[in-house]
Design a protein around this motif. Structure first.
Motif, mmCIF file in Angstrom:
data_model
loop_
_atom_site.group_PDB
_atom_site.id
_atom_site.type_symbol
_atom_site.label_atom_id
_atom_site.label_comp_id
_atom_site.label_asym_id
_atom_site.label_seq_id
_atom_site.Cartn_x
_atom_site.Cartn_y
_atom_site.Cartn_z
ATOM 1 N N SER A 11 55.442 34.802 51.394
ATOM 2 C CA SER A 11 54.439 33.854 51.858
ATOM 3 C C SER A 11 54.214 32.885 50.719
ATOM 4 C CB SER A 11 53.040 34.566 52.359
ATOM 5 O OG SER A 11 52.602 35.000 51.029
ATOM 6 N N THR A 25 53.516 26.539 57.723
ATOM 7 C CA THR A 25 52.481 27.296 58.412
ATOM 8 C C THR A 25 51.253 26.215 58.746
ATOM 9 O OG1 THR A 25 50.874 27.717 56.423
ATOM 10 C CG2 THR A 25 52.682 29.267 56.920
ATOM 11 N N TYR A 66 50.092 20.939 59.165
ATOM 12 C CA TYR A 66 50.617 22.154 58.541
ATOM 13 C C TYR A 66 49.526 22.499 57.220
ATOM 14 C CZ TYR A 66 54.986 20.949 60.679
ATOM 15 O OH TYR A 66 56.061 20.864 61.576
ATOM 16 N N SER A 69 53.206 23.760 53.217
ATOM 17 C CA SER A 69 54.851 23.589 53.365
ATOM 18 C C SER A 69 55.374 23.083 51.929
ATOM 19 C CB SER A 69 54.712 22.341 54.273
ATOM 20 O OG SER A 69 54.512 21.148 53.744
ATOM 21 N N GLN A 142 45.870 29.999 58.623
ATOM 22 C CA GLN A 142 46.441 31.079 57.589
ATOM 23 C C GLN A 142 45.082 31.434 57.024
ATOM 24 O OE1 GLN A 142 49.231 31.619 58.710
ATOM 25 N NE2 GLN A 142 49.720 32.189 56.929
ATOM 26 N N CYS A 218 54.708 32.683 66.219
ATOM 27 C CA CYS A 218 53.563 32.108 66.593
ATOM 28 C C CYS A 218 52.930 32.746 67.792
ATOM 29 C CB CYS A 218 53.504 30.459 66.801
ATOM 30 S SG CYS A 218 54.498 30.298 68.246
ATOM 31 N N ARG A 267 48.742 30.054 64.874
ATOM 32 C CA ARG A 267 49.114 30.705 63.650
ATOM 33 C C ARG A 267 50.528 30.964 63.407
ATOM 34 N NH1 ARG A 267 45.692 35.739 66.331
ATOM 35 N NH2 ARG A 267 43.966 34.522 66.658
ATOM 36 N N VAL A 269 54.082 30.273 61.635
ATOM 37 C CA VAL A 269 55.085 30.275 60.459
ATOM 38 C C VAL A 269 56.233 29.903 60.944
ATOM 39 C CG1 VAL A 269 55.825 31.815 58.931
ATOM 40 C CG2 VAL A 269 53.616 32.245 59.648
#
Length: 305
Positions: A11, A25, A66, A69, A142, A218, A267, A269
Motif C-alpha cells: 500500500s 486510491t 484521489y 497517488s 482509505q 472497488c 474504496r 484502489v
C-alpha cells in the motif's frame, strides 16, 4: 506480523519515477453518455474505428478524487469522447483530462500521451443538518472507518471546473452531484475487480498510438447521474468565442450529453500499467518498445488491433 508487513509494503505510495504499476486510491464516478459520432470523430485518430450505432457512440466522463497517488492528493475529470474497436474488446478514448496537479498533468502528457490540462475544482458543498457528514467529493475513504464510509450521503455537492494555463483561465463547466444511492442509504455495493483499457497518444509529445490499462478493485453502486452545465466565460473576462478556439464547445457537448448509466466507485484502489506502443500497418499490427522512460519500465503484452 508478516502479513501486516506485506500489506504496508503493497500500500506504500509509489512516485511516478518509481515506475509502474502506479497506484491510486480514492473514489470515483464513471458515467456514460450518448455522444454524436460526428463530435467523437473530431478527437479520435482516423485510423481507429469508432464503435457507433445510428450516429451515436458511448462517451461520458470519469470523475475522481484521489486520497493517495504518485502525485499526492488531487482531483481528476476525464472526458471520454467515445469507444473505439480493439479486437476482441473495445477501448475508451479521452478527449481531455483535467487535473489540479501539475505533476499529474506533466506525467499524463509526457509519458502516457494524454491531452492533460490543469484546472481548478472549485468545490461548493451543500451540507445537510448533520454537520459531521463530509461531501462525497472529499471523503478520504482509505482513512475512514467501515461505519463512516457507509453513511448515507443524501446531500448535494457542486463545483466549477476552470481550466488554467499560466495566467489564462477558461471556465468550462459546473458539475452537480446528488450524493445518494439507488439502493437506499448505507448500501455501498458489491466488491468487484475490473479493467478499463484505453488508447492514448497521437500527440506532439507522444506521436505514436499508445495503449494502457487501469485495473480497479472497488465497491460499485448505481448512483444518480451527475448534471453538467456550461460556465459562462464572461466570469473570467474571456469571450465565448474562446471556447470554440480551444475545442471547449465539443467537450461540453460530450459532458452535457444524455446520461445512460452512472456508477459510483467506493474504496477504490487502482493500478495503472505503463503504456505500450501500438503500430498500425494495414492488416499487420505490431507492438514495439517505446523510447525515453517507457523503455526502462516493464511492459506487458497487449492484443493487436
Amino acid at each position: 506480523m508478516a502479513s501486516s508487513s506485506q500489506e504496508d509494503s503493497s500500500s506504500r505510495t509509489r512516485n511516478y519515477g518509481d515506475g509502474p504499476p502506479w497506484i491510486f486510491t480514492g473514489r470515483a464516478l464513471y458515467q456514460l453518455h450518448l455522444v454524436k459520432a460526428e463530435v467523437a470523430h473530431r478527437f479520435i485518430p482516423p485510423e481507429l474505428k469508432l464503435v457507433q450505432a445510428f450516429g451515436y457512440t458511448l462517451g461520458g466522463l470519469y470523475l475522481a478524487h484521489y486520497d493517495s497517488s504518485p502525485a499526492g492528493i488531487f482531483d481528476e475529470m476525464v472526458v471520454l469522447a467515445g469507444i473505439v474497436w480493439n479486437p476482441p474488446t473495445s477501448c475508451a478514448w479521452a478527449s481531455r483530462v483535467l487535473v489540479n496537479s501539475k505533476e499529474a498533468r506533466d506525467h499524463g502528457i509526457k509519458e502516457v500521451g494524454l491531452p492533460s490540462q490543469t484546472a481548478d475544482f472549485r468545490l461548493q458543498a451543500h451540507i445537510d443538518e448533520d454537520k459531521q457528514r463530509q461531501p462525497w467529493w472529499k471523503i478520504r475513504t482509505q482513512r475512514a472507518s467501515e461505519n463512516e464510509a457507509s453513511k448515507p450521503l443524501n446531500h448535494k455537492t457542486s463545483f466549477d471546473i476552470v481550466q488554467t494555463n499560466g495566467d489564462i483561465r477558461r471556465p468550462l463547466c459546473h458539475v452537480e452531484l446528488l450524493n445518494d444511492s439507488t439502493k437506499g442509504p448505507g448500501w455501498s455495493g458489491p466488491s468487484i475487480h475490473m479493467s478499463l483499457p484505453s488508447f492514448s497518444g497521437k500527440t506532439k509529445q507522444q506521436p505514436e498510438l499508445l495503449k494502457y490499462s487501469c485495473s480497479l478493485n472497488c465497491r460499485v453502486r448505481a448512483v444518480v447521474p451527475a448534471q453538467v452545465f456550461s460556465l459562462q466565460s464572461s466570469q473570467e473576462g474571456i469571450s465565448e468565442n474562446t471556447k470554440d478556439k480551444y475545442g471547449d464547445t465539443e467537450v461540453l457537448s460530450i459532458l452535457m450529453g444524455k446520461p445512460l448509466v452512472a456508477l459510483g466507485f467506493e474504496r477504490m484502489v487502482m493500478h495503472v500499467d505503463a503504456p505500450t506502443v501500438v503500430t498500425l500497418k494495414d492488416t499487420q499490427h505490431d507492438h514495439k518498445v517505446a523510447t525515453g522512460k517507457l523503455a526502462s519500465w516493464p511492459h506487458h503484452p497487449t492484443s493487436s488491433i
